[in-house]
Structure formats: C-alpha cells, structure tokens
Write a protein that holds these residues in place. Structure first.
Motif, PDB file in Angstrom:
ATOM      1  N   ALA A 163       6.608  -0.282  -3.475  1.00 47.17           N
ATOM      2  CA  ALA A 163       5.889  -0.198  -2.667  1.00 47.17           C
ATOM      3  C   ALA A 163       4.683  -1.558  -2.196  1.00 47.17           C
ATOM      4  N   GLU A 164       5.336  -2.517  -1.886  1.00 47.66           N
ATOM      5  CA  GLU A 164       5.187  -3.952  -2.217  1.00 47.66           C
ATOM      6  C   GLU A 164       5.649  -4.405  -1.221  1.00 47.66           C
ATOM      7  N   ALA A 165       7.130  -3.981  -1.585  1.00 51.56           N
ATOM      8  CA  ALA A 165       7.871  -4.728  -0.370  1.00 51.56           C
ATOM      9  C   ALA A 165       8.207  -3.833   1.027  1.00 51.56           C
ATOM     10  N   LEU A 166       7.456  -2.700   0.324  1.00 54.79           N
ATOM     11  CA  LEU A 166       8.155  -1.910   2.470  1.00 54.79           C
ATOM     12  C   LEU A 166       5.815  -2.067   3.231  1.00 54.79           C
ATOM     13  N   GLY A 167       4.990  -2.435   2.535  1.00 57.82           N
ATOM     14  CA  GLY A 167       4.013  -2.934   3.253  1.00 57.82           C
ATOM     15  C   GLY A 167       3.419  -1.144   2.817  1.00 57.82           C
ATOM     16  N   ALA A 168       3.713  -0.058   2.064  1.00 55.31           N
ATOM     17  CA  ALA A 168       3.166   0.878   1.543  1.00 55.31           C
ATOM     18  C   ALA A 168       2.218   1.041   0.708  1.00 55.31           C
ATOM     19  N   PRO A 169       0.633   1.513   1.141  1.00 54.16           N
ATOM     20  CA  PRO A 169      -0.611   1.304   0.374  1.00 54.16           C
ATOM     21  C   PRO A 169       0.496   2.998  -0.919  1.00 54.16           C
ATOM     22  N   VAL A 170      -0.574   2.782  -1.879  1.00 53.26           N
ATOM     23  CA  VAL A 170      -1.113   3.448  -2.692  1.00 53.26           C
ATOM     24  C   VAL A 170      -1.969   3.808  -3.302  1.00 53.26           C
ATOM     25  N   LEU A 171      -2.242   5.145  -2.564  1.00 48.02           N
ATOM     26  CA  LEU A 171      -3.612   5.999  -3.835  1.00 48.02           C
ATOM     27  C   LEU A 171      -3.157   6.398  -4.700  1.00 48.02           C
ATOM     28  N   LEU A 172      -4.144   5.860  -5.826  1.00 48.97           N
ATOM     29  CA  LEU A 172      -4.469   6.289  -6.955  1.00 48.97           C
ATOM     30  C   LEU A 172      -5.490   8.027  -6.876  1.00 48.97           C
ATOM     31  N   HIS A 173      -4.434   8.969  -7.079  1.00 51.12           N
ATOM     32  CA  HIS A 173      -6.078   9.846  -7.376  1.00 51.12           C
ATOM     33  C   HIS A 173      -6.321  10.487  -8.787  1.00 51.12           C
ATOM     34  N   PRO A 174      -7.564  11.147  -8.905  1.00 50.85           N
ATOM     35  CA  PRO A 174      -7.834  11.322 -10.415  1.00 50.85           C
ATOM     36  C   PRO A 174      -6.256  12.595 -11.069  1.00 50.85           C
ATOM     37  N   ARG A 175      -6.108  11.905 -12.163  1.00 53.80           N
ATOM     38  CA  ARG A 175      -5.626  14.294 -12.659  1.00 53.80           C
ATOM     39  C   ARG A 175      -6.925  13.880 -14.059  1.00 53.80           C
TER      40      ARG A 175
ATOM     41  N   VAL B 221      -4.015  -0.840  -2.625  1.00 54.17           N
ATOM     42  CA  VAL B 221      -4.245   0.083  -3.730  1.00 54.17           C
ATOM     43  C   VAL B 221      -5.436   1.081  -3.127  1.00 54.17           C
ATOM     44  N   ILE B 222      -5.596   2.077  -2.434  1.00 55.25           N
ATOM     45  CA  ILE B 222      -6.714   3.077  -2.506  1.00 55.25           C
ATOM     46  C   ILE B 222      -7.051   3.519  -3.531  1.00 55.25           C
ATOM     47  N   LEU B 223      -8.845   3.933  -3.473  1.00 59.90           N
ATOM     48  CA  LEU B 223      -9.013   4.754  -4.560  1.00 59.90           C
ATOM     49  C   LEU B 223     -10.024   5.739  -3.999  1.00 59.90           C
TER      50      LEU B 223
ATOM     51  N   LEU C 191      -7.955  -3.296  -2.429  1.00 60.32           N
ATOM     52  CA  LEU C 191      -8.079  -2.261  -2.906  1.00 60.32           C
ATOM     53  C   LEU C 191      -8.817  -1.956  -1.292  1.00 60.32           C
ATOM     54  N   TYR C 192      -8.744  -0.685  -1.263  1.00 57.04           N
ATOM     55  CA  TYR C 192      -8.646   0.235   0.190  1.00 57.04           C
ATOM     56  C   TYR C 192      -9.991   1.835  -0.947  1.00 57.04           C
ATOM     57  N   VAL C 193     -10.883   1.745  -0.075  1.00 59.92           N
ATOM     58  CA  VAL C 193     -12.180   2.857  -0.513  1.00 59.92           C
ATOM     59  C   VAL C 193     -12.433   3.926  -0.043  1.00 59.92           C
ATOM     60  N   THR C 194     -11.734   5.123  -0.261  1.00 59.10           N
ATOM     61  CA  THR C 194     -12.171   6.179   0.716  1.00 59.10           C
ATOM     62  C   THR C 194     -13.161   7.082  -0.014  1.00 59.10           C
TER      63      THR C 194
ATOM     64  N   GLY D 116     -16.223  -4.836   1.380  1.00 54.93           N
ATOM     65  CA  GLY D 116     -15.858  -4.955   2.908  1.00 54.93           C
ATOM     66  C   GLY D 116     -15.867  -3.703   3.296  1.00 54.93           C
ATOM     67  N   THR D 117     -15.809  -4.061   4.745  1.00 54.93           N
ATOM     68  CA  THR D 117     -15.692  -3.054   5.564  1.00 54.93           C
ATOM     69  C   THR D 117     -14.920  -2.529   5.668  1.00 54.93           C
ATOM     70  N   ASP D 118     -13.545  -3.705   6.809  1.00 56.25           N
ATOM     71  CA  ASP D 118     -12.334  -3.540   7.033  1.00 56.25           C
ATOM     72  C   ASP D 118     -11.527  -2.552   5.772  1.00 56.25           C
ATOM     73  N   CYS D 119     -12.117  -2.607   4.829  1.00 60.57           N
ATOM     74  CA  CYS D 119     -11.438  -1.920   3.686  1.00 60.57           C
ATOM     75  C   CYS D 119     -12.052  -0.283   3.055  1.00 60.57           C
ATOM     76  N   LEU D 120     -12.910  -0.193   4.053  1.00 60.26           N
ATOM     77  CA  LEU D 120     -13.328   1.729   4.249  1.00 60.26           C
ATOM     78  C   LEU D 120     -12.653   2.498   4.407  1.00 60.26           C
ATOM     79  N   LEU D 121     -11.995   3.303   4.321  1.00 61.73           N
ATOM     80  CA  LEU D 121     -11.055   5.064   5.018  1.00 61.73           C
ATOM     81  C   LEU D 121     -12.236   6.490   4.842  1.00 61.73           C
TER      82      LEU D 121
END
Length: 324
Positions: A152-164, A218-220, A255-258, A276-281
């Motif tokens: 994920a880091e190498a690809l620049g691909a974010p990881v959404l951590l979803h509840p389970r 990572v996105i929460l 961390l990004y937050v949605t 920060g507002t630059d990490c809100l989704l």
C-alpha cells in the motif's frame, strides 16, 4: 461542487454464498444484516444505486466490499478476490464518472493479498483497499500482514480500516447479557464495531508500523472510530511508547477521517482540529446510513467550513490522496 463518497459498500452473491458455506453467521452476527432491502441495494451496481446517488446528489461512489469481506476465508479467497475485483472493475468501466473502487483482498494470505493490491491499483485503476480488522486471532499489526501495508505504501494506495464484529470472547465479556438482538447490535453498529476499528489503528501506531512505513495513509470512518475523541489520553502514552514521534504526529500525518453518513458538524469540527481540514473525506456509508432526500448535499452546504475547505472535504482531498 462535486461530491465523492469514499465509503460506499457492495456485496456479491458469490461472497454471500461463501460466508454461508462456512457458517459465518453463527460467529459474526453482522452477516445477518445483509438481507432483504439491504442485500438488494448492496448487490445492485446499476439503476437503483445510481438513482439513490442522484437523489442524495452524490456524484461518485468509491465501492468497497462490505464487512467482514474475505477475512474469514483462506485458500479459496485468492481467486474469489480476483473475481470480485474484476466484476467491480467492469462496473467502473460501465459507469466511469460515477464509480471508483477499493480493492478486495485475500487478507488471510498476505503475500497474495499484496500482489492482488498491486494488480488492482496498477492494472484495474483502483484507488486503494479496505481491510476489516482482525484476521482470525491476529490483529492487523501482526508482522504477517506487513506485505499488505508495504505494498500500500509503495503504491501510494490508502487503506480504509473498516469495522468488523469483535471476537466472541470480547462480545461475551463486554457486549452480552441482554436480549440476543440487543447483544448483537451493541457488539456491532451500536458500539463494538467502532471500538474495534479504532483499536486496530492504534495498534498499528503503537507497533511502529508508521515509523517503518511513514508514507502509509490510513482512513478511519465515523469521524475516526472514537479515536480522535481521546487524542489527549492517547498522547499520555508518549512517555512509554518509544515511538519515533508523539502519537499526535501519526494522527496528523498518517490518518484521514471520513464521515460515514454521520452528518454532525460538531464531530467534523473535532476531527478537523486533530487531523486538519486537508485530511477530511466525505462518505455516506451506503446503504447502511442512507437517508431519503438531499441529506448528503445538505450536510455539505451547512457543515460550517469555508468554501476552499468544503471543496477539499467534498472531493479535492480524495483526489489529492489518490492522485485522481
């Protein structure tokens, strides 16, 4: 203003059948939530979904396989993940201006999962991936899962951590003692899901994952899965954590937050003060939090941010994060 929802879910009949084949509903009560109208909306990747998007004035859905995804499936999950991803890639091709996608991974087989993530990003054009917490008795910071996060880091691909759903022992200790339906809801969407997802992120922090992979993002969902509301208490661990940086550094840099359909301006204000507002989704958590009407657009119009920050929240932060 363009509006992109980055946590919008789907299901396939094949995945649903695979869950039933291993009796997953007996171990994870959330599997039962995917029936009736909910199942119809999860399965649909065409007319009804697009109509509901239009109704809420959501321009783009970033599609992800609903929880618990393929975490409980092992040998068969590699080919199953490939078929799911190919099907979603085809849906994106049919509706390129309306859909994007997060990769479904065979997480129980981390090396294969890392390879599938690379295929999805480089070949299929997916934007990242979604993981659903624990895999068997292992948390996500377990060294076995390092290949996924490295990829994920190498690809620049974010990881959404979803509840389970939390482990049965945890449910028995903390979420039981009421009527069965109350126990199940308490352990899942009532509270348990969200503690579980937030704890997975903190475990990644405390294990030094972000020191080893400083570019990993990572996105929460749900405004940070409770974590941000205890940022001050988490910071108290700085004196014992032996990390390269204070906990606040990882909250601000990894961390990004949605929103996940929780359209609450005071929650957003708290999230913005930490990341920060630059990490809100933006996201609606379709179909679980779906409401009839213009709720998504109305929240955007009344969220309290100035115009540049509103645009960032609505679409620009996601586009920057994913290079879209």
């Amino acid at each position: 203003m363009k509006l992109i929802g980055i946590e919008e879910h789907f299901l396939t009949k094949e995945v649903s059948s695979a869950w039933r084949a291993i009796g997953l509903e007996a171990r994870d009560p959330s599997v039962a939530y995917h029936g009736g109208q909910m199942e119809r909306r999860l399965l649909d990747l065409a007319d009804e979904r697009l109509a509901l998007m239009d109704e809420s004035e959501l321009d783009v859905q970033v599609l992800s396989l609903t929880t618990p995804a393929l975490h409980d499936l092992a040998p068969e999950s590699v080919e199953l993940a490939q078929r799911v991803n190919d099907a979603i890639a085809a849906a994106v091709v049919r509706h390129p201006t309306r859909f994007q996608a997060l990769a479904t991974l065979p997480v129980a087989l981390p090396d294969e999962a890392a390879e599938e993530l690379e295929r999805c990003v480089r070949t299929l054009g997916f934007k990242g991936t979604m993981l659903c917490g624990r895999v068997g008795d292992r948390n996500l910071e377990d060294p076995a899962f390092a290949p996924i996060f490295q990829s994920a880091e190498a690809l620049g691909a974010p990881v959404l951590l979803h509840p389970r759903t939390p482990d049965k022992a945890v449910r028995t200790a903390y979420y039981s003692g009421f009527a069965p339906m109350v126990d199940a809801s308490f352990a899942t969407y009532g509270l348990g899901w969200h503690y579980d997802a937030g704890i997975q992120f903190i475990r990644l922090v405390l294990s030094g994952t972000f020191d080893r992979l400083p570019g990993l993002q990572v996105i929460l969902g749900h405004w940070g899965e409770l974590v941000l509301f205890y940022a001050e208490r988490l910071a108290a661990m700085d004196r014992v954590s032996e990390l390269a940086h204070p906990v606040a550094h990882y909250l601000r840099n990894n961390l990004y937050v949605t929103a996940s359909g929780m359209f609450l301006p005071h929650y957003m204000e708290r999230a913005a003060s930490i990341v920060g507002t630059d990490c809100l989704l933006f996201s609606t958590d379709f179909p679980y939090q779906y409401r009839h009407g213009r709720d998504a657009r109305l929240f955007l119009d009344n969220c309290g941010l100035d115009e540049p920050a509103t645009a960032a929240f609505a679409f620009a932060n996601w586009m920057r994060l994913t290079g879209a």
